[in-house]
Design an enzyme around this catalytic site. Sequence first.
Site, short mmCIF file in Angstrom:
data_model
loop_
_atom_site.label_atom_id
_atom_site.label_comp_id
_atom_site.label_asym_id
_atom_site.label_seq_id
_atom_site.Cartn_x
_atom_site.Cartn_y
_atom_site.Cartn_z
N ASP A 166 0.85 -1.19 0.00
CA ASP A 166 0.00 0.00 0.00
C ASP A 166 0.89 1.25 0.00
O ASP A 166 2.03 1.19 -0.48
CB ASP A 166 -0.92 -0.03 1.22
N HIS A 218 -3.42 6.19 3.27
CA HIS A 218 -4.26 5.06 2.85
C HIS A 218 -3.75 3.76 3.46
O HIS A 218 -4.52 2.95 4.00
CB HIS A 218 -4.26 4.98 1.32
N SER A 388 -10.98 -0.94 -0.83
CA SER A 388 -9.70 -0.94 -0.11
C SER A 388 -9.89 -1.26 1.36
O SER A 388 -9.00 -1.79 2.01
CB SER A 388 -9.02 0.43 -0.25
#
Length: 749
Positions: A166, A218, A388
């Site tokens: 990620d 994120h 996600s």
Amino acid sequence: MIRLIRALAVLVIVTAACDAPTDSVGPVEPQAPAAHMAPAQKIGPGVLEALARGETPAIMIALDAGTPRGLENTRNAVAAAQRQALSRVSENEVTVRRRFAAVPALAAVARSEAAVRRLAADPRVRRIDLEVGGTGGLATSVPLIRGDLRHARGNTGAGVVVAVLDTGFDSDHPDLQGALVGEACFGRDANNTDGVGFCPDGTDRQFGAGAAEDDQGHGTHVTGIVTATGDAAGPGVAPDASIFAIKVLDFGGAAGRFFFLSEIVAALDYIVNNPGFDIQVANLSLSTNARYTGVCDDADANTMAVQSVASQLRAAGVTVFAAAGNNGSTQMGLPACVSSVISVGASNNNDVAAGFTNVNETTDIFAPGVDIVSLRRGGGPRTASGTSMASPHAAGCAALLIQAGDATTPAEVEARLKDSAFTVTVGGNTFPRIDCRPDQNQAPELSVNQPAVTVDEGDLAVNAGMFSDPEGDAVTLSASIGTVIDTGNGTWSWSFASTDGPLESQQVTITGTDALDAEGSVSFDLTVLNVAPLVDAGPDATILTNETFTFTGTFSDPGVNDAPWNWVINWGDGSPNTTGTTNSQAAPIVRSHQFCAAQTYTIGFSVTDKDDDTGTDSMELTVEYLGVEIDITPSQHPNSVNLGNRGRLPVAVLSSATFDATGIDPASVSLGNEVGTDTPVATRPNGRFFSSVEDVNGDGLPDLVLHFEVPALVANGDLTPASTYLVLRGFLADGCTNFRGQDSVNVVP
């Protein structure tokens, strides 16, 4: 919490070994149909067109390295295939950007159409396509998938290493302390310059401490879903799992970006070639911009490369999850569309598919992905939605399954995640929503204080007991009849307002149900006794002779379902009982009856319910005489009577404005002193009564004069030396008006 810590120095050593040149091997005949395809068919759309425009496109070259066994043989076969393909072109024609150790592919920059065509002519080249880029895709969601139930059993993912590919990992976040066991970065940026990229140190490759520091957020949010300790946003799905953070996304956009799919393949290749990391789960909350319909394993060179490395990871025991993508499309991007990756769609807390989720018939599972509260880079919580967020829920659940031994291989993990009673339906297709419930569960245990309870109907029946769950799960209580409540500290209390005995007599079962729907129970006997109606005949009353009495009786019955009720009124005068049936307790029983003889009557009232139990009550009714005026020995005062007189004693019954003495029935009349036996009116030899109608007192009203035998009065004890008065009783000719009169006497010896 328990964390698996590994020395970073080990990672550097292994990485260095991974980057070393591979040994050469002899040629291996291609097994794929690429060997039989025309070269032009192997070149994907856009490659030659870009070269014709004078561009130098980034390309992915998928190779056929045969089917060698074992990691070392795979590395050698891949290296041989790479060398053979590159032997057809020069470095100036095709510049290699990424050479993988175990993935039969190459990432390169094409500078010559002729060179691309020569590559396509090589039997080891399966496909040449433009390389694609893409983007990166708790407190309620973890209980929703029932991960909290595993936590309660000590199943928290300890000892399981999850690789998160990620934007990186916030190493300073309090909720992630102790989780990190390794870091790496594969960060070639848009400039496509060797050695320069978006890794924290400015390069396109970085390994060891600090290599995966998150600059976007994120990755921190995704990692928190997997393994947050719970201070900021609730525990993650596997709060004791260890994290190997691999930065493959930069800080751009809402979820980070990658510019070259080869960087994702390189990161996965890195895991394949470092089994010492002991990574068992990999999460990729990212997707290419390019999307595919159905299973995409052989769609182009990009998908071939991803499928190759994903299948190797699966064979090595690494379960790979990928976000389905957030385009609201029926197509999915890479890596979710390849068969060796478990694709994860997003749903809300009501198991409804999120409007943004990509989904088609090849989507494997759904997981919570709407309004997920997880970790914010820099500390604290953050709410985000997307596939996600769904994918790390599945990855965390996999870590729990692996730790518990409920599923240890990728195939077992996938099968277990698909084995769910919760589903999401999209477009007529039904998909499993993950259920991380514990596979082993014991039912709650219950006990009861009183094995038998007996009450009268209308009373409150009560009982109590204890309950517990072996795993500490929350227990929901229910009762087969009545109400049971949790009274705290593992105790329960039950009550039941009884209304109908003995019909309600039964076995009562108290059931405890845990969060996994396992049930334990305990039973006891309830006996509800029928209770006779409570009857009220009303207050005592007094009326005059020949009046009609209105009786009003009421009753109540604690058995509200005891209808019909049969009632009986016994008037106490020898007349037939009055009976009836009612279905209501509310309406009184009202009936009328005429009483003649002056006396006190006991009126009985009884009500019998459907169970044949009878309640009774009574009231006293006093019927009084009609008072009349009499005159013994009319026109003589005092009223002297000689006990030795052998004649008759005259008694006048005087009429009044409201009473006609001539209406008297002489046969009903008697004279006495209320002690002896009353003496009747004397009769003539012909049987007629000695009586006459006269106006005795001169009031103009006819009076009735009756005569009584004195010897009979004496013989009956009505006249004695002590007598001072005599009483006259009788009825009018109507037979129901009972009168009484009294006058004094003067007994003469």
